[in-house]
Each structure stands twice: as structure tokens, then as C-alpha cells.
Design a protein around this motif. Structure first.
Motif, PDB file in Angstrom:
ATOM      1  N   ALA A 149       0.833  -1.206   0.000  1.00  9.05           N
ATOM      2  CA  ALA A 149       0.000   0.000   0.000  1.00  9.05           C
ATOM      3  C   ALA A 149       0.864   1.251   0.000  1.00  9.05           C
ATOM      4  N   ALA A 150       2.008   1.179   0.689  1.00  8.12           N
ATOM      5  CA  ALA A 150       2.919   2.324   0.734  1.00  8.12           C
ATOM      6  C   ALA A 150       3.569   2.563  -0.633  1.00  8.12           C
ATOM      7  N   TYR A 151       3.941   1.494  -1.316  1.00  9.02           N
ATOM      8  CA  TYR A 151       4.522   1.675  -2.653  1.00  9.02           C
ATOM      9  C   TYR A 151       3.525   2.335  -3.591  1.00  9.02           C
ATOM     10  N   LEU A 152       2.303   1.849  -3.597  1.00 12.08           N
ATOM     11  CA  LEU A 152       1.289   2.443  -4.478  1.00 12.08           C
ATOM     12  C   LEU A 152       1.045   3.903  -4.122  1.00 12.08           C
ATOM     13  N   GLU A 153       1.071   4.221  -2.831  1.00 17.44           N
ATOM     14  CA  GLU A 153       0.899   5.608  -2.401  1.00 17.44           C
ATOM     15  C   GLU A 153       2.078   6.464  -2.867  1.00 17.44           C
ATOM     16  N   SER A 154       3.288   5.935  -2.739  1.00 15.10           N
ATOM     17  CA  SER A 154       4.478   6.736  -3.055  1.00 15.10           C
ATOM     18  C   SER A 154       4.641   6.936  -4.563  1.00 15.10           C
ATOM     19  N   TRP A 155       4.095   6.009  -5.350  1.00 19.32           N
ATOM     20  CA  TRP A 155       4.219   6.145  -6.802  1.00 19.32           C
ATOM     21  C   TRP A 155       3.273   7.198  -7.376  1.00 19.32           C
ATOM     22  N   LYS A 156       2.354   7.656  -6.539  1.00 19.17           N
ATOM     23  CA  LYS A 156       1.443   8.760  -6.906  1.00 19.17           C
ATOM     24  C   LYS A 156       0.723   8.514  -8.229  1.00 19.17           C
ATOM     25  N   VAL A 157       0.200   7.313  -8.363  1.00 19.58           N
ATOM     26  CA  VAL A 157      -0.575   6.974  -9.553  1.00 19.58           C
ATOM     27  C   VAL A 157      -1.944   6.461  -9.112  1.00 19.58           C
ATOM     28  N   LYS A 158      -2.901   6.592 -10.002  1.00 20.66           N
ATOM     29  CA  LYS A 158      -4.211   6.041  -9.698  1.00 20.66           C
ATOM     30  C   LYS A 158      -4.116   4.519  -9.685  1.00 20.66           C
ATOM     31  N   HIS A 159      -4.653   3.929  -8.650  1.00 23.20           N
ATOM     32  CA  HIS A 159      -4.529   2.468  -8.535  1.00 23.20           C
ATOM     33  C   HIS A 159      -5.830   1.876  -8.006  1.00 23.20           C
ATOM     34  N   LEU A 160      -5.885   0.571  -8.020  1.00 21.87           N
ATOM     35  CA  LEU A 160      -7.085  -0.148  -7.610  1.00 21.87           C
ATOM     36  C   LEU A 160      -7.299  -0.040  -6.107  1.00 21.87           C
ATOM     37  N   PRO A 161      -8.535  -0.297  -5.622  1.00 19.07           N
ATOM     38  CA  PRO A 161      -8.817  -0.246  -4.189  1.00 19.07           C
ATOM     39  C   PRO A 161      -8.024  -1.314  -3.425  1.00 19.07           C
ATOM     40  N   ILE A 162      -7.675  -0.971  -2.185  1.00 15.57           N
ATOM     41  CA  ILE A 162      -6.874  -1.851  -1.337  1.00 15.57           C
ATOM     42  C   ILE A 162      -7.668  -2.246  -0.095  1.00 15.57           C
ATOM     43  N   VAL A 163      -7.682  -3.540   0.188  1.00 17.79           N
ATOM     44  CA  VAL A 163      -8.217  -4.063   1.454  1.00 17.79           C
ATOM     45  C   VAL A 163      -7.032  -4.600   2.254  1.00 17.79           C
ATOM     46  N   THR A 164      -6.925  -4.202   3.511  1.00 17.25           N
ATOM     47  CA  THR A 164      -5.909  -4.767   4.399  1.00 17.25           C
ATOM     48  C   THR A 164      -6.596  -5.522   5.530  1.00 17.25           C
ATOM     49  N   THR A 165      -6.247  -6.803   5.676  1.00 12.58           N
ATOM     50  CA  THR A 165      -6.796  -7.613   6.759  1.00 12.58           C
ATOM     51  C   THR A 165      -5.760  -7.755   7.868  1.00 12.58           C
ATOM     52  N   VAL A 166      -6.190  -7.439   9.082  1.00 15.99           N
ATOM     53  CA  VAL A 166      -5.345  -7.573  10.273  1.00 15.99           C
ATOM     54  C   VAL A 166      -5.665  -8.903  10.938  1.00 15.99           C
ATOM     55  N   HIS A 167      -4.699  -9.802  10.930  1.00 13.90           N
ATOM     56  CA  HIS A 167      -4.883 -11.091  11.591  1.00 13.90           C
ATOM     57  C   HIS A 167      -4.432 -11.030  13.045  1.00 13.90           C
ATOM     58  N   ASN A 168      -3.457 -10.174  13.344  1.00  7.89           N
ATOM     59  CA  ASN A 168      -3.016  -9.959  14.725  1.00  7.89           C
ATOM     60  C   ASN A 168      -2.282  -8.632  14.777  1.00  7.89           C
ATOM     61  N   LEU A 169      -2.898  -7.651  15.440  1.00 11.40           N
ATOM     62  CA  LEU A 169      -2.372  -6.285  15.458  1.00 11.40           C
ATOM     63  C   LEU A 169      -1.029  -6.204  16.169  1.00 11.40           C
ATOM     64  N   ARG A 170      -0.756  -7.142  17.072  1.00 12.93           N
ATOM     65  CA  ARG A 170       0.486  -7.076  17.861  1.00 12.93           C
ATOM     66  C   ARG A 170       1.718  -7.210  16.977  1.00 12.93           C
ATOM     67  N   TYR A 171       1.591  -7.938  15.880  1.00 16.99           N
ATOM     68  CA  TYR A 171       2.717  -8.093  14.962  1.00 16.99           C
ATOM     69  C   TYR A 171       2.649  -6.970  13.926  1.00 16.99           C
ATOM     70  N   ASN A 172       3.292  -5.835  14.262  1.00 20.80           N
ATOM     71  CA  ASN A 172       3.099  -4.629  13.445  1.00 20.80           C
ATOM     72  C   ASN A 172       4.198  -4.412  12.411  1.00 20.80           C
ATOM     73  N   GLY A 173       5.215  -5.271  12.385  1.00 20.38           N
ATOM     74  CA  GLY A 173       6.261  -5.135  11.377  1.00 20.38           C
ATOM     75  C   GLY A 173       6.932  -3.785  11.424  1.00 20.38           C
ATOM     76  N   SER A 174       7.416  -3.391  12.607  1.00 20.90           N
ATOM     77  CA  SER A 174       8.090  -2.094  12.724  1.00 20.90           C
ATOM     78  C   SER A 174       9.600  -2.284  12.757  1.00 20.90           C
ATOM     79  N   PHE A 175      10.313  -1.309  12.186  1.00 24.84           N
ATOM     80  CA  PHE A 175      11.767  -1.406  12.023  1.00 24.84           C
ATOM     81  C   PHE A 175      12.413  -0.058  12.328  1.00 24.84           C
ATOM     82  N   ASP A 176      13.718  -0.097  12.602  1.00 24.70           N
ATOM     83  CA  ASP A 176      14.463   1.127  12.892  1.00 24.70           C
ATOM     84  C   ASP A 176      14.504   2.032  11.670  1.00 24.70           C
ATOM     85  N   MET A 177      14.500   3.334  11.930  1.00 29.37           N
ATOM     86  CA  MET A 177      14.495   4.301  10.833  1.00 29.37           C
ATOM     87  C   MET A 177      15.729   4.191   9.936  1.00 29.37           C
TER      88      MET A 177
END
Length: 479
Positions: A149-177
Motif C-alpha cells: 500500500a505504501a509503494y502504491l501511495e508513493s508512486w502517486k498513480v491512480k490504482h485499484l482499491p486496497i483491502v488490508t486484513t489484520v490477523h493480529n495487530l500485535r505483529y506490526n512489522g516495525s523497524f528502525d528508521m
């Protein structure tokens, strides 16, 4: 409708948890309903041996400097579902699991591994001409595909609708800057309203803020994650986007999980010959060299061994119930301290407790068919699938009233199908287990009624596909 469904694990190709079961079953159910669904997943080591011969290979280049990304077109033989496998030897062909090494430590390059999966997913969603098939909807699952979703946002082009399913919010995939530049995403996305997450960047947050719809795997969990207690730092973000949040309860593939057709259990059965469940109970006891007294209940655990699942509570209350004659069968792995605790319990009660560390799909079926009650005292539970499996097998779940457990297991209704407690405490769990034991010993009529109620519930994927189709259609109408 054409749906591109992206996930980091898909059963029967690879499985570490419930995400794989969902990603393996929901697309199949949607295809049966007439939707055109294709999958995308990494080509982990050994995966190519489990799919049909590769029909086509597309070279997407080397955008991350780790080797060419090859998109391999094939299908899953068991259900004929089309799948694109993303092959890159440096990223995915490892002897360990999909996320962690043999010591249980996250791979240091996970941000690149799943940024690459997400980049390929976004590329495929945007450029359907690569495969002569243009998706209408992009369906992402958890943080590992949220970067798409971030790539499509950063490419600044019209794109198809996105659905994101959260299976477990605790696993947020966060990383150091300092790892952000490895993703080649625009720094414009690093705001509190973007994918910045408490001084880090998060794949899951990207999937949330840049999605057109957010789903969770149960209605109750969709409400719980709007609170600080369950929101894991994302509750504020989710409250701000609550109008696009919906909870749809996960389903079960009854072709895989039903005692009527299950080839992996000792004796097949249904509500008309429920007594045959006793043959499975005896077989489970014999397999584990446990006391073969069928007049005492067997409690079971099939779970990751983590504090989230409340597995520490079971260790606290179990000795008292074992002293009353109960048995316990455990299958799972995770926290080393919990693993040691269960193995110590087995050593103390060798004729009443069996513990296997790891996960074995065939054995999990035999457990569900052979035990009397399944223990799920979770502190939080987005959906839970094991209780849905248990219900179909006439195995009564004992659950804490949270998330999907609250949406599927009921005690004080006409169609009661298990035992429920509210507080995440050993006292509440023990009281529920004792209610279960009392019913088992003293009210066989009610016990059998609970079993038949449990088996009569329909938690099939077919029962929820209408909700998914309605959601997809609404996004196309909005566009």
C-alpha cells in the motif's frame, strides 16, 4: 471481480499459524462463488516441490540490489488456485522458517524480504499486462504485505482499491528508521499520519493508513482494537479510520476439518453416531501412553505457547485438575519458559500429561477428535481457528470471552456450545474448567446436547463469502 490476494504464508504450501489457514481457504471459497482470485507469496525453500510445474517466469529486475526478483506462475494442486511465487534466492531460500532463524530470532533483513514481496505485489496490481490479468481489488494480509500500500501511495498513480486484513495487530512489522532507505520508499510517507510508528516505520501501519478498507478476523476484535488495552499503539490510528473498519469472522474449510470425512482420525463420526468419538479418545490415549480411563475428561491445547494465549494460566491450574483425574494433551511451541513448564508437568504426571513441542498437522486432527475439551484462555484473540475446528468435532472449547472466541463460543444461551469466562485469571479459568468437569461427570444429557450444538454451528467459509463480496463491491462502487 478479479482479486489479487497477497500473503506471506499459505496452507498447504507453508504454515506457521492461522494466517496460512485463512490465506489457503478464503480464496478457494471466493473462487467457488465465482470471483477470480489469484495469490502471491514468496517462493520459500521447498515450495516449488509443492506446486504444479511452472507455467511462466517473469523477471521483475533487481530493484533491491539482492538479485533478480522472478515471478513464477503456477497453481496449488490441491485446489487448483492460481498463484504467483516470488523467487529470490538471497531473500527466501533459507533452511529456517519464513520469519525467524533456528534460534527463533527474526531475520535481520525481514524489512527487505517483505518490502520486496510488497513491491512485487504492488507492481503486479498496477501492471496487469505483465500477466495478462488486471486485478480489480488488491487484498493485503498483515504487515508482511502492508508495504504494498505504501509503494502504491508513493508512486502517486491512480490504482485499484486496497483491502488490508489484520490477523493480529500485535505483529506490526516495525523497524528502525536507519533501515528505511533499504525499502526505497519515499520519506514523504514518514509522518504520524503515514507509516511512522513511535520513531520507527511500520509495514502494518502502512497497510492500514493507505487502505480503502480495513478488516479484522472477527467483529469483537474490530471493536477491541479501538481501545488502548488491545490497540497495541495503533488504536488512535484505527479510531481515526473507524469508518473503513469492519470485522468478518474467519471460517473453516470443512473439507479439511470435519470428523465426517477426516482421513487422519481413528474413526469418522457425526452427530448421529457421536459415540464413535470415544474410539478417537481411546486412540489418542494409547498413542501417548496415557491412562486409558474413558470416564475421565481429556483437556487439550493446540497453540503457540505464548503469554498472549494464556498458556501460563493453564500451568497454574492444571495440577489441581490432574489430581482429580483429568488428562492433558498439548501440542505447540514458542516461549522456552512455557515449553519447559509443560515438559515439567509431563514429567510429574507421566500417565496423565502428554506434551509435544512443535506443530504436526496430522496430530492436531487426532487431538481435536480425541479430546473432550479444548483450552483457549487467551488474553486477546483476534479470531482463533482451533475453537472453530473443535466445535465441528464435538470437542467443547473453554475460552476467555475476547475477540473471535466471544463471537463463536457461548455458554449461557439455548444453543450453548462450550464454557466461557471473562477475566484473564487463573481463578476464572479454573472455575470454567471445573464447570466443564462437573458437567462431564454429572450431566451426560447436557454434555451430549452441548456437543451436538457445537457440531451444528456453520462456521464454513461459504457462510461468510457474501460479506466479502459485498465489501469488494462497495469499494468498486466508491471508485
Amino acid at each position: 471481480m478479479k482479486i489479487l490476494f497477497a500473503a506471506s504464508e499459505i496452507y498447504p504450501l507453508i504454515k506457521t499459524g492461522g494466517l496460512a489457514d485463512v490465506a489457503g481457504a478464503l480464496p478457494v471459497a471466493l473462487r467457488k462463488k465465482g470471483l477470480d482470485v489469484k495469490l502471491i507469496m514468496p517462493a520459500y525453500q521447498g515450495i516449488l516441490e509443492k506446486v504444479a510445474p511452472i507455467q511462466k517466469s517473469i523477471n521483475l529486475g533487481n530493484p533491491f540490489g539482492v538479485g533478480d526478483l522472478l515471478l513464477l506462475e503456477t497453481h496449488i494442486p490441491e485446489n487448483n488456485t492460481p498463484i504467483y511465487l516470488l523467487q529470490c534466492q538471497a531473500l527466501y531460500e533459507r533452511e529456517d522458517g519464513p520469519y525467524v532463524d533456528r534460534n527463533g530470532i527474526d531475520f535481520k533483513d525481514n524489512h527487505i524480504r517483505f518490502a520486496a514481496l510488497s513491491w512485487a505485489t504492488a507492481t503486479l496490481a498496477l501492471h496487469g499486462n505483465l500477466i495478462d490479468w488486471q486485478a480489480d481489488i488488491l487484498h493485503l494480509n498483515d504487515w508482511q504485505t502492508g508495504f504494498a500500500a505504501a509503494y502504491l501511495e508513493s508512486w502517486k498513480v491512480k490504482h485499484l482499491p486496497i483491502v488490508t486484513t489484520v490477523h493480529n495487530l500485535r505483529y506490526n512489522g516495525s523497524f528502525d528508521m536507519d533501515q528505511f532507505s533499504d525499502t526505497f520508499l519515499s520519506t514523504e510517507l514518514l509522518s504520524m499520519h503515514g507509516m511512522e510508528f513511535y520513531g520507527r516505520f511500520s509495514g502494518l501501519k502502512a497497510g492500514l493508513v493507505y487502505a480503502d478498507a480495513i478488516t479484522t478476523v472477527s467483529p469483537t476484535y474490530a471493536q477491541e482494537i479501538l481501545t488502548p488495552e488491545y490497540g497495541d499503539g495503533l488504536d488512535g490510528t484505527l479510531r481515526a479510520m473507524s469508518e473503513k473498519l469492519v470485522g468478518i469472522l474467519n471460517g473453516v474449510d470443512y473439507e479439511q476439518w470435519s470428523p465426517e470425512v477426516d482421513p487422519l482420525i481413528a474413526q469418522q463420526y457425526n452427530t448421529d453416531n457421536l459415540k464413535q468419538k470415544q474410539a478417537n479418545k481411546l486412540a489418542l490415549l494409547q498413542e501417548n501412553s496415557l491412562s486409558e480411563d474413558l470416564n475421565q475428561p481429556i483437556f487439550g491445547v493446540v497453540s503457540r505457547l505464548t503469554e498472549q494465549k494464556g498458556l501460563d494460566l493453564i500451568l497454574e491450574v492444571m495440577p489441581n485438575l490432574l489430581d482429580k483425574g483429568a488428562r492433558l494433551v498439548v501440542l505447540g511451541s514458542g516461549d522456552k519458559q512455557l515449553e519447559s513448564g509443560y515438559l515439567a508437568l509431563q514429567d510429574k504426571y507421566p500417565e496423565q500429561v502428554s506434551v509435544r513441542i512443535g506443530y504436526f498437522e496430522d496430530y492436531s486432527h487426532r487431538i481435536q477428535a480425541g479430546i473432550d475439551a479444548l483450552l483457549i484462555p487467551s488474553r486477546f484473540e483476534p479470531c482463533g481457528l482451533t475453537q472453530l475446528y473443535a466445535l465441528k468435532y464435538g470437542t467443547l472449547p473453554i475460552v476467555r470471552q475476547t475477540g473471535g472466541l466471544a463471537d463463536s463460543v457461548f455458554e449461557l444461551t439455548e444453543k450453548a456450545n462450550g464454557f466461557v469466562f471473562a477475566d484473564a485469571s487463573k481463578e476464572a479459568l479454573q472455575a470454567a474448567m471445573e464447570r466443564c468437569m462437573t458437567c462431564f461427570h454429572q450431566d451426560k444429557v447436557r454434555w451430549q446436547a452441548l456437543q451436538k450444538n457445537a457440531m451444528s454451528y456453520d462456521f464454513s467459509w461459504e457462510a461468510v463469502t457474501d460479506q466479502w463480496e459485498t465489501l469488494y463491491k462497495s469499494l468498486l462502487i466508491d471508485k
